[in-house]
Design a protein around this motif. Structure first.
Motif, PDB file in Angstrom:
ATOM      1  N   SER A 219       1.315  -0.938   0.254  1.00  0.00           N
ATOM      2  CA  SER A 219      -0.480   0.173   0.001  1.00  0.00           C
ATOM      3  C   SER A 219       0.996   1.098   0.367  1.00  0.00           C
ATOM      4  CB  SER A 219      -0.998  -0.352   1.321  1.00  0.00           C
ATOM      5  OG  SER A 219      -2.032  -0.934   1.020  1.00  0.00           O
ATOM      6  N   GLY A 220       1.753   1.520   0.461  1.00  0.00           N
ATOM      7  CA  GLY A 220       3.148   2.291   0.915  1.00  0.00           C
ATOM      8  C   GLY A 220       3.617   3.056  -0.714  1.00  0.00           C
ATOM      9  N   VAL A 221       3.989   1.618  -1.159  1.00  0.00           N
ATOM     10  CA  VAL A 221       4.918   1.305  -2.019  1.00  0.00           C
ATOM     11  C   VAL A 221       3.588   2.361  -3.827  1.00  0.00           C
ATOM     12  CG1 VAL A 221       6.336   0.045  -4.130  1.00  0.00           C
ATOM     13  CG2 VAL A 221       6.178  -0.272  -1.470  1.00  0.00           C
ATOM     14  N   ILE A 222       3.457   1.406  -3.487  1.00  0.00           N
ATOM     15  CA  ILE A 222       1.676   1.555  -4.600  1.00  0.00           C
ATOM     16  C   ILE A 222       1.537   3.835  -4.319  1.00  0.00           C
ATOM     17  CG2 ILE A 222      -0.774   2.078  -5.276  1.00  0.00           C
ATOM     18  CD1 ILE A 222      -0.372  -0.912  -4.778  1.00  0.00           C
ATOM     19  N   ALA A 223       0.981   4.334  -3.259  1.00  0.00           N
ATOM     20  CA  ALA A 223       1.179   5.863  -2.022  1.00  0.00           C
ATOM     21  C   ALA A 223       2.233   6.722  -3.418  1.00  0.00           C
ATOM     22  CB  ALA A 223       0.344   5.283  -1.436  1.00  0.00           C
ATOM     23  N   LEU A 224       3.042   5.682  -3.040  1.00  0.00           N
ATOM     24  CA  LEU A 224       4.326   6.750  -3.416  1.00  0.00           C
ATOM     25  C   LEU A 224       4.115   7.086  -4.943  1.00  0.00           C
ATOM     26  CD1 LEU A 224       7.050   8.135  -1.599  1.00  0.00           C
ATOM     27  CD2 LEU A 224       7.968   5.419  -2.449  1.00  0.00           C
ATOM     28  N   VAL A 225       4.451   5.246  -5.593  1.00  0.00           N
ATOM     29  CA  VAL A 225       4.558   5.505  -7.417  1.00  0.00           C
ATOM     30  C   VAL A 225       3.086   7.045  -7.017  1.00  0.00           C
ATOM     31  CG1 VAL A 225       6.557   3.839  -7.259  1.00  0.00           C
ATOM     32  CG2 VAL A 225       3.269   3.609  -7.818  1.00  0.00           C
TER      33      VAL A 225
END
Length: 308
Positions: free
Chosen positions: A300-306
């Motif tokens: 979730s954190g990575v998808i929010a970041l990208v």
């Protein structure tokens, strides 16, 4: 971040549902195996074929993208191999640990989740990631283990690798779909509807099967599994992200999809290989269990970041 977490939650809830069904015995190991087989050979293959048939090779293949993903992945593969060899593990165990560090659940989890969260435009990039994983690194582990046992490279090893690729329904589905897309024909309406209906079963079936298969996994060798999960969930997306954003001229959107795909937890097929060759299956089992549980938050954190 919170909005993305809520969007990914239904996917992991389906995994949790499968885990509960498997843990309570309502869904047996035999039932899980048959469901996995249905998804792998029928539902997911139909989904991939239909996606590929509506694309062209130019839509999927991007040399800069392939180079960025390959070199970023190879870096972590070498690091994981090196750490294993420093711990005085053999080449076979080092190859299996390296596989855990870089091969994510792109087929069963990545394709449905990233297509829904990042848009249908993410599909070609996800297919490229899947193809590199299967063709390059899926072949590399077979070459390393078989070559280590035989003491040399041989045509037999290359034949085994080639036959394995030809028998892999995901590779064949993408390849056949691209052949159809290259022809001056379109998929007939009834056939397209059939593929759409069958392919729609891939997402819930795959996620449920992931959870049910996790029910039989153990959390032994937690320290090593924790390191491999960290390598997969943090180091791998960081390495391919650096390669895509700073080394190779990859389109920012495609780079984001690549990073999100690299952030996925350890794939179940690594356990199948480890079990087939009798090399560290418990270590792989624990890595899959831990990385999948932690990925509820990290993905979730990575998808929010990208996405930003």
């Amino acid at each position: 971040m919170w909005d993305i977490f809520l969007q990914t939650l239904p996917f992991f809830a389906l995994i949790g549902l499968g885990y509960g069904a498997g843990r309570t015995g309502f869904f047996t190991a035999e039932a899980t195996a048959w469901l996995t087989k249905f998804v792998f050979y029928f539902a997911l293959s139909a989904m991939l074929f239909r996606f590929a048939a509506n694309l062209s090779i130019g839509d999927i293949f991007d040399w800069s993208f392939v180079q960025a993903y390959f070199w970023g992945t190879l870096l972590i593969y070498v690091v994981a191999n090196g750490v294993a060899l420093l711990r005085r593990r053999g080449i076979e165990e080092a190859a299996v640990e390296a596989q855990c560090a870089v091969i994510g659940n792109v087929g069963f989890l990545g394709i449905p989740m990233l297509a829904m969260l990042l848009g249908a435009e993410a599909i070609p990039a996800v297919m490229m990631v899947l193809s590199v994983d299967l063709i390059v690194f899926g072949s590399l582990i077979v070459i390393l283990i078989t070559g280590s046992r035989d003491g040399r490279m041989s045509l037999g090893i290359l034949r085994t690798v080639g036959l394995g690729l030809l028998k892999n329904p995901m590779i064949m589905s993408i390849g056949m779909g691209l052949i159809v897309s290259a022809l001056p024909l379109s998929i007939p309406g009834p056939a397209d509807d059939f593929l759409e209906i069958l392919g729609a079963a891939a997402t819930p079936g795959a996620l449920f099967a992931i959870g049910a298969s996790l029910a039989s996994k153990s959390a032994e060798r937690v320290a090593v599994a924790g390191w491999l999960s960290f390598a997969k969930l943090v180091l791998h997306p960081a390495a391919v992200g650096f390669a895509a954003l700073y080394v190779f001229p990859v389109d920012p959107y495609a780079a984001g999809v690549m990073i999100a795909a690299a952030a996925l937890p350890v794939a179940g097929n690594v356990y199948i290989l480890a079990q087939h060759y009798s090399v560290a299956p418990h270590r792989v089992s624990a890595s899959i269990l831990i990385s999948t549980a932690v990925s509820v938050f990290t993905v979730s954190g990575v998808i929010a970041l990208v996405s930003s």
